[in-house]
Design an enzyme around this catalytic site. Structure first.
Site, PDB file in Angstrom:
ATOM      1  N   ASP A  11       0.930  -1.145  -0.056  1.00 52.03           N
ATOM      2  CA  ASP A  11      -0.073   0.071  -0.065  1.00 52.03           C
ATOM      3  C   ASP A  11       0.938   1.150  -0.147  1.00 52.03           C
ATOM      4  OD1 ASP A  11      -2.349   1.596   0.432  1.00 52.03           O
ATOM      5  OD2 ASP A  11      -1.483   1.889   2.622  1.00 52.03           O
ATOM      6  N   LEU A  12       0.437   2.405  -0.283  1.00 51.26           N
ATOM      7  CA  LEU A  12       1.283   3.601  -0.499  1.00 51.26           C
ATOM      8  C   LEU A  12       1.047   4.458   0.793  1.00 51.26           C
ATOM      9  CD1 LEU A  12       3.109   5.342  -2.092  1.00 51.26           C
ATOM     10  CD2 LEU A  12       1.068   6.352  -3.213  1.00 51.26           C
ATOM     11  N   ASP A  13      -0.047   4.897   0.912  1.00 47.76           N
ATOM     12  CA  ASP A  13      -0.255   6.117   1.953  1.00 47.76           C
ATOM     13  C   ASP A  13      -0.213   5.421   3.426  1.00 47.76           C
ATOM     14  OD1 ASP A  13      -0.775   8.164   0.250  1.00 47.76           O
ATOM     15  OD2 ASP A  13      -2.873   7.367  -0.001  1.00 47.76           O
ATOM     16  N   THR A  19       1.760   9.932   4.162  1.00 41.54           N
ATOM     17  CA  THR A  19       0.802  10.964   3.652  1.00 41.54           C
ATOM     18  C   THR A  19      -0.562  10.472   4.079  1.00 41.54           C
ATOM     19  OG1 THR A  19       0.848   9.034   2.150  1.00 41.54           O
ATOM     20  CG2 THR A  19       1.581  11.206   1.164  1.00 41.54           C
ATOM     21  N   LYS A  47      -8.847   5.494   6.333  1.00 43.17           N
ATOM     22  CA  LYS A  47      -7.814   4.605   5.742  1.00 43.17           C
ATOM     23  C   LYS A  47      -7.993   3.778   4.730  1.00 43.17           C
ATOM     24  CE  LYS A  47      -4.507   6.099   9.158  1.00 43.17           C
ATOM     25  NZ  LYS A  47      -3.438   5.818  10.488  1.00 43.17           N
ATOM     26  N   GLY A  48      -7.504   3.877   3.489  1.00 46.67           N
ATOM     27  CA  GLY A  48      -7.465   2.582   2.617  1.00 46.67           C
ATOM     28  C   GLY A  48      -8.931   2.818   1.853  1.00 46.67           C
ATOM     29  N   ARG A  51     -11.466   8.578  -2.196  1.00 46.51           N
ATOM     30  CA  ARG A  51     -11.916   9.852  -1.927  1.00 46.51           C
ATOM     31  C   ARG A  51     -13.179  10.074  -1.652  1.00 46.51           C
ATOM     32  NH1 ARG A  51      -9.571  13.632  -6.222  1.00 46.51           N
ATOM     33  NH2 ARG A  51      -7.792  12.044  -5.704  1.00 46.51           N
ATOM     34  N   SER A 116      -2.949   0.667  -4.363  1.00 49.35           N
ATOM     35  CA  SER A 116      -3.324   1.966  -3.682  1.00 49.35           C
ATOM     36  C   SER A 116      -4.660   2.310  -4.075  1.00 49.35           C
ATOM     37  CB  SER A 116      -1.973   3.028  -3.747  1.00 49.35           C
ATOM     38  OG  SER A 116      -2.711   4.280  -3.110  1.00 49.35           O
ATOM     39  N   ALA A 117      -5.558   2.874  -3.115  1.00 47.39           N
ATOM     40  CA  ALA A 117      -6.867   3.384  -3.538  1.00 47.39           C
ATOM     41  C   ALA A 117      -6.461   4.868  -4.250  1.00 47.39           C
ATOM     42  CB  ALA A 117      -7.664   3.506  -2.503  1.00 47.39           C
ATOM     43  N   SER A 118      -5.162   5.306  -3.992  1.00 51.36           N
ATOM     44  CA  SER A 118      -5.170   6.780  -4.496  1.00 51.36           C
ATOM     45  C   SER A 118      -5.074   7.096  -5.762  1.00 51.36           C
ATOM     46  CB  SER A 118      -3.808   7.397  -3.765  1.00 51.36           C
ATOM     47  OG  SER A 118      -3.706   8.702  -4.047  1.00 51.36           O
ATOM     48  N   ASN A 120      -3.762   9.905  -6.624  1.00 48.36           N
ATOM     49  CA  ASN A 120      -2.398  10.756  -6.537  1.00 48.36           C
ATOM     50  C   ASN A 120      -1.004   9.912  -6.420  1.00 48.36           C
ATOM     51  OD1 ASN A 120      -3.506  13.524  -6.355  1.00 48.36           O
ATOM     52  ND2 ASN A 120      -4.444  12.815  -4.539  1.00 48.36           N
ATOM     53  N   LYS A 147     -11.066  -1.560  -1.475  1.00 48.65           N
ATOM     54  CA  LYS A 147     -10.366  -2.292  -0.239  1.00 48.65           C
ATOM     55  C   LYS A 147     -11.719  -2.443   0.786  1.00 48.65           C
ATOM     56  CE  LYS A 147      -5.934  -0.932  -0.922  1.00 48.65           C
ATOM     57  NZ  LYS A 147      -4.754  -0.186  -0.448  1.00 48.65           N
ATOM     58  N   GLU A 171       0.248  -3.475   4.714  1.00 48.22           N
ATOM     59  CA  GLU A 171      -0.830  -2.410   4.728  1.00 48.22           C
ATOM     60  C   GLU A 171      -0.950  -1.652   6.110  1.00 48.22           C
ATOM     61  OE1 GLU A 171      -3.609  -0.761   3.667  1.00 48.22           O
ATOM     62  OE2 GLU A 171      -3.849  -1.574   1.776  1.00 48.22           O
ATOM     63  N   ASP A 172      -1.336  -0.516   6.025  1.00 48.69           N
ATOM     64  CA  ASP A 172      -1.592   0.232   7.386  1.00 48.69           C
ATOM     65  C   ASP A 172      -2.842   0.411   7.693  1.00 48.69           C
ATOM     66  OD1 ASP A 172      -2.159   2.305   5.423  1.00 48.69           O
ATOM     67  OD2 ASP A 172      -1.865   3.860   6.874  1.00 48.69           O
TER      68      ASP A 172
HETATM   69  C1  BG6 Z   1      -5.742   5.856   0.118  1.00 47.93           C
HETATM   70  C2  BG6 Z   1      -5.907   6.542   1.621  1.00 47.93           C
HETATM   71  O1  BG6 Z   1      -4.444   5.099   0.239  1.00 47.93           O
HETATM   72  O2  BG6 Z   1      -6.206   6.730  -0.781  1.00 47.93           O
HETATM   73  C3  BG6 Z   1      -7.265   6.937   1.893  1.00 47.93           C
HETATM   74  O3  BG6 Z   1      -5.611   5.599   2.589  1.00 47.93           O
HETATM   75  C4  BG6 Z   1      -7.517   7.911   0.838  1.00 47.93           C
HETATM   76  O4  BG6 Z   1      -7.190   7.881   2.822  1.00 47.93           O
HETATM   77  C5  BG6 Z   1      -7.326   7.012  -0.797  1.00 47.93           C
HETATM   78  O5  BG6 Z   1      -8.822   8.469   0.578  1.00 47.93           O
HETATM   79  C6  BG6 Z   1      -7.720   8.122  -1.892  1.00 47.93           C
HETATM   80  O6  BG6 Z   1      -6.645   8.732  -1.961  1.00 47.93           O
HETATM   81  P1  BG6 Z   1      -6.648  10.042  -3.107  1.00 47.93           P
HETATM   82  O7  BG6 Z   1      -5.176  10.564  -3.144  1.00 47.93           O
HETATM   83  O8  BG6 Z   1      -7.064   9.668  -4.635  1.00 47.93           O
HETATM   84  O9  BG6 Z   1      -7.590  11.264  -2.668  1.00 47.93           O
HETATM   85 MG    MG Z   2      -2.521   3.299   3.326  1.00 46.02          MG
END
Ligand code: BG6
Ligand code: MG
Length: 224
Positions: A11-13, A19, A47-48, A51, A116-118, A120, A147, A171-172
């Site tokens: 996982d990233l964040d 982050t 977390k996870g 957005r 990662s779910a992000s 970014n 997730k 994973e955190d």
């Molecule tokens: C996950 C984070 O990695 O990414 C969440 O744990 C976050 O907190 C999710 O909401 C989505 O991230 P982003 O960067 O697309 O807003």
């Molecule tokens: Mg995370």
């Protein structure tokens, strides 16, 4: 068998970079502007989570209901604040021990993926100089099921050409640990055992952690 571990998926964040604290600050600012607050314990639930799902949870905590365009505008506002933080990141912001651990994986021929779910994720990897390290990146732009659905990790494992039972997920987030377990992976929690109790085992972070330590602990599980 532990000696058949062929890949590690991260996982990233909150695992590679800190982050999670920036997400918290940006969401809290949004909630405060809407006239309420939420706790760090509530923040664990974000977390996870994607957005938009995070926003929905926060609005629920504040007892606020909005139409879709208003929700989109708030999600964008939060992301603008969040990006102000991540655009300041630099290679020194990789969490302690992570780079050494990744280098050890490379030396031992273990494949490295990101799940990662992000949306970014690419920006963050570029900022901290880790883009080249990950052979496969599956992020919030590439998968749809959140997730604890295992999709993100299964997609990463398939792209690496490794079966889940030969891969470890780090994973955190509670939901991330559950996603890994649902996919049939070994799940290593990164953080506190109180939050990540479902994981096969938990490490506080990567400082002082070596591949051998992790494989030994996996071996103990498989020989139980
Ligand atoms: C996950 C984070 O990695 O990414 C969440 O744990 C976050 O907190 C999710 O909401 C989505 O991230 P982003 O960067 O697309 O807003
Ligand atoms: Mg995370």
């Amino acid at each position: 068998m532990a000696n058949s571990i062929e890949a590690c998926i991260f996982d990233l964040d909150g695992v590679i970079v800190d982050t999670a604290k920036f997400h918290f600050l940006a969401w809290r600012r949004l909630a405060n502007e809407l006239g309420f607050d939420f706790t760090e314990a509530q923040n664990e639930k974000l977390k996870g989570v994607s957005r938009i799902q995070s926003l929905e949870l926060i609005l629920q905590w504040g007892g606020i209901s909005l139409d879709e365009p208003a929700k989109m505008a708030l999600a964008e506002q939060k992301n603008d604040w969040y990006r102000d933080y991540i655009l300041q990141m630099e290679p020194g912001d990789v969490l302690e021990g992570v780079e050494g651990f990744l280098a050890e994986l490379k030396r031992n021929g273990i494949k490295i993926g990101l799940g990662s779910a992000s949306k970014n994720a690419e920006t963050i990897l570029q900022r901290v100089g880790l883009t080249e390290v990950f052979e496969v990146v599956v992020d919030g732009n590439r998968h749809t099921k959140s997730k604890p659905d295992p999709e993100v990790f299964l997609t990463a494992a398939a792209a690496l050409g490794v079966a889940p039972e030969h891969a470890i997920v780090f994973e955190d987030a509670e939901k991330g640990v559950d996603a890994a377990l649902n996919g049939g992976f070994y799940a290593v929690g990164v953080g506190s055992p109180e939050v990540l109790g479902h994981a096969h085992f938990v490490i506080p972070g990567f400082a002082g952690v070596h591949l051998e330590t992790i494989l030994d602990r996996i071996y103990l599980i498989t020989s139980e």
